[in-house]
Design a protein around this motif. Structure first.
Motif, mmCIF file in Angstrom:
data_model
loop_
_atom_site.group_PDB
_atom_site.id
_atom_site.type_symbol
_atom_site.label_atom_id
_atom_site.label_comp_id
_atom_site.label_asym_id
_atom_site.label_seq_id
_atom_site.Cartn_x
_atom_site.Cartn_y
_atom_site.Cartn_z
ATOM 1 N N ALA A 24 24.829 -4.517 20.057
ATOM 2 C CA ALA A 24 24.213 -5.448 19.099
ATOM 3 C C ALA A 24 22.764 -5.038 18.828
ATOM 4 O O ALA A 24 22.278 -5.131 17.698
ATOM 5 C CB ALA A 24 24.275 -6.880 19.641
ATOM 6 N N MET A 25 22.087 -4.541 19.866
ATOM 7 C CA MET A 25 20.716 -4.059 19.655
ATOM 8 C C MET A 25 20.726 -2.841 18.736
ATOM 9 O O MET A 25 19.949 -2.751 17.790
ATOM 10 C CB MET A 25 20.074 -3.685 20.997
ATOM 11 C CG MET A 25 19.691 -4.894 21.833
ATOM 12 S SD MET A 25 19.024 -4.424 23.435
ATOM 13 C CE MET A 25 17.475 -3.661 22.983
ATOM 14 N N GLU A 76 26.488 -12.581 15.578
ATOM 15 C CA GLU A 76 26.050 -13.727 14.772
ATOM 16 C C GLU A 76 24.748 -14.303 15.346
ATOM 17 O O GLU A 76 23.825 -14.645 14.613
ATOM 18 C CB GLU A 76 27.156 -14.789 14.771
ATOM 19 C CG GLU A 76 27.066 -15.738 13.606
ATOM 20 C CD GLU A 76 28.172 -16.783 13.641
ATOM 21 O OE1 GLU A 76 29.340 -16.418 13.907
ATOM 22 O OE2 GLU A 76 27.851 -17.974 13.421
ATOM 23 N N ALA A 77 24.694 -14.371 16.681
ATOM 24 C CA ALA A 77 23.472 -14.881 17.326
ATOM 25 C C ALA A 77 22.277 -13.958 17.040
ATOM 26 O O ALA A 77 21.170 -14.430 16.753
ATOM 27 C CB ALA A 77 23.692 -15.010 18.831
ATOM 28 N N PHE A 78 22.503 -12.670 17.096
ATOM 29 C CA PHE A 78 21.415 -11.722 16.791
ATOM 30 C C PHE A 78 20.934 -11.910 15.355
ATOM 31 O O PHE A 78 19.739 -11.869 15.079
ATOM 32 C CB PHE A 78 21.898 -10.272 16.990
ATOM 33 C CG PHE A 78 21.625 -9.719 18.367
ATOM 34 C CD1 PHE A 78 22.217 -10.277 19.489
ATOM 35 C CD2 PHE A 78 20.775 -8.636 18.546
ATOM 36 C CE1 PHE A 78 21.970 -9.769 20.764
ATOM 37 C CE2 PHE A 78 20.511 -8.118 19.805
ATOM 38 C CZ PHE A 78 21.114 -8.683 20.917
ATOM 39 N N GLN A 79 21.900 -12.117 14.430
ATOM 40 C CA GLN A 79 21.509 -12.267 13.022
ATOM 41 C C GLN A 79 20.759 -13.573 12.801
ATOM 42 O O GLN A 79 19.851 -13.646 11.982
ATOM 43 C CB GLN A 79 22.758 -12.193 12.137
ATOM 44 C CG GLN A 79 23.299 -10.771 12.081
ATOM 45 C CD GLN A 79 24.670 -10.691 11.428
ATOM 46 O OE1 GLN A 79 25.432 -11.664 11.405
ATOM 47 N NE2 GLN A 79 25.007 -9.508 10.906
ATOM 48 N N THR A 80 21.112 -14.607 13.553
ATOM 49 C CA THR A 80 20.431 -15.896 13.412
ATOM 50 C C THR A 80 19.026 -15.851 14.014
ATOM 51 O O THR A 80 18.055 -16.289 13.416
ATOM 52 C CB THR A 80 21.243 -17.005 14.138
ATOM 53 O OG1 THR A 80 22.573 -16.958 13.666
ATOM 54 C CG2 THR A 80 20.652 -18.384 13.913
ATOM 55 N N VAL A 81 18.934 -15.294 15.221
ATOM 56 C CA VAL A 81 17.659 -15.348 15.964
ATOM 57 C C VAL A 81 16.716 -14.212 15.574
ATOM 58 O O VAL A 81 15.493 -14.369 15.615
ATOM 59 C CB VAL A 81 17.947 -15.312 17.496
ATOM 60 C CG1 VAL A 81 16.674 -15.243 18.308
ATOM 61 C CG2 VAL A 81 18.775 -16.529 17.901
#
Ligand SMILES: NC(=O)c1ccc[n+]([C@@H]2O[C@H](COP(=O)([O-])OP(=O)(O)OC[C@H]3O[C@@H](n4cnc5c(N)ncnc54)[C@H](O)[C@@H]3O)[C@@H](O)[C@H]2O)c1
Length: 400
Positions: free
Chosen positions: A129-130, A83-88
């Motif tokens: 995630a990457m 979720e953090a990856f998608q937000t940032v």
């Protein structure tokens, strides 16, 4: 660049997040604040009164007009990390988010398991995630010089070219980690190298030496930006601990003979090194290893420097050799290459007497916050010492 700083509430991460933001990057910190919980569990606290993350970030914005984002999440929780990856949508990820104390990882089975699971899963999740959400991003991962141990040959930067039975190859430099914490870092490096080879990710492994110092250009801009400074037997690193001991009139606790030699780096250079690595990314599929230290010292030579500077300040500073709680060589060869960051433009901040004096003065300023009961090393490495309990209280063995 949009940069996700995992572990940005910690010692290196906080100073680095501020520096990257000051340099114009769009920074978001991801941290579950677990280090603050571990401090409470251990009954230790930073010498300096670090503020809550909300106050820290408000102060940064009020002081500089720059905003740093914050996501409270555990990097071992894959859904939260994604979720953090998608937000940032990070272009670079700097990963400081791990359990970083060797003694903590040696307390007992539970602390070893916590360190192994937290660190390994955090690293693994970032790589997945990457792969799935930011395959072009560059990972800058904090490793440690302690991964290499103390071999009787010069330590190269990650790789060594060797000849064996008439053939020649460049292979990962052998690792001889000295604690369960260091073992997790070796595993992280293997994961990084593997995913660069197999998935084409780009990563830089920063094998960092022992960090010392408190202030950076940014952390001194306002009182609420003050960084943490650990001096206790679990988290306190050599020079920081010696300076607190000197300020309090406590003997400088040198473990064993003190010939243990390591790479060291000022926190001022830590933040610069990370910025240099971020701003000159690895190529797709490239796994870089930088040895991130500027000078090497034996523990004993550092203690002697603190005694000398303390004496010049009019303090009575004594040096005591205490029983070494660790299983490690106390006299050994130590030499290591650190060319890559210098080649990128790092101008080392060398340790000098005014720096040591400044650290002693800082310690004196916060003297009332020191709990001297936290200074002795309480965790034993050797098999047979009782797990989960403080080790033999550092027995004082005076040596000339
Ligand atoms: N301090 C040193 O001397 C030193 C030397 C060499 C390498 N390093 C490496 O640099 C990195 C940072 O070290 P530090 O001294 O700043 O440590 P620190 O304990 O001060 O900071 C680590 C931060 O990571 C966070 N964290 C830990 N696990 C997490 C998780 N699962 N999810 C989200 N956040 C998590 C903690 O809450 C903390 O804020 C570590 O990886 C450490 O191994 C530090």
């Amino acid at each position: 660049m949009r940069i996700l700083v995992i572990g940005g509430d910690g010692y290196c991460g906080w100073a680095t997040a501020l520096h990257l933001s000051a340099c114009g990057h769009d920074v978001t910190i991801l941290d579950n604040l677990v280090r603050r919980k571990w401090d409470r569990d251990l009954g230790v606290s930073s010498l300096t009164p670090i503020r809550g993350i909300g106050e820290r970030l408000r102060s940064w914005e009020a002081t500089t007009g720059k905003k740093i984002g914050f996501i409270k999440a555990d990097a071992t929780n894959y859904a939260a990390l994604v979720e953090a990856f998608q937000t940032v949508e990070p272009e670079a990820i700097v990963n400081f988010g791990q359990q970083r104390s060797a003694p903590f990882s040696m307390i007992d089975r539970d602390h070893a398991a916590l360190t192994m699971v937290n660190n390994t899963l955090c690293n693994l999740n970032v790589l997945w995630a990457m792969r799935e959400h930011a395959p072009a991003a560059h990972l800058v991962k904090l490793g440690t010089m302690g991964e290499y141990g103390t071999p009787n040959i010069e330590i190269e930067e990650g790789f060594i070219t060797i000849e064996h039975k008439g053939r020649r190859d460049t292979l990962p430099f052998p690792k001889q980690p000295g604690s369960f914490y260091h073992l997790t870092k070796v595993s992280d490096s293997d994961q990084l190298f593997f995913t660069c080879r197999i998935w084409g990710l780009r990563a830089t492994d920063l094998n960092q030496g022992v960090v010392y110092g408190l202030d950076t250009e940014e952390t001194t801009l306002a009182p609420a930006l003050v960084n943490r400074f650990d001096y206790d037997g679990v988290y306190g690193t050599a020079l920081n601990r010696f300076c607190v001991e000197a300020a309090l009139g406590h003997p400088l606790t040198v473990y064993g003979r003190g010939g243990q030699t390591r790479g060291f780096i000022n926190i001022v250079d830590t933040v610069r090194c990370v910025r240099l690595a971020v701003e000159t990314p690895a190529e797709a599929g490239e796994f870089r290893v930088f040895n991130q230290f500027t000078q090497t010292f034996s523990v004993l030579s550092l203690a002697h420097s603190v005694v000398r500077v303390g004496a010049a300040m009019g303090l009575s500073v004594e040096l005591q050799h205490v029983e070494n709680p660790r299983v490690e060589k106390e006299l050994h060869y130590y030499s290591s290459v650190n060319n890559h960051l210098l080649a990128l433009g790092l101008e080392p901040t060398l340790l000098d007497d005014p720096t040591i004096e400044g650290m002693i003065r800082t310690a004196a300023r916060y003297e009332k916050r020191v709990d001297t009961g936290q200074i002795p090393a309480t965790v034993q490495w050797a098999a047979g010492s009782p797990p989960g309990r403080p080790a033999v209280p550092a027995k004082v063995v005076r040596r000339s």
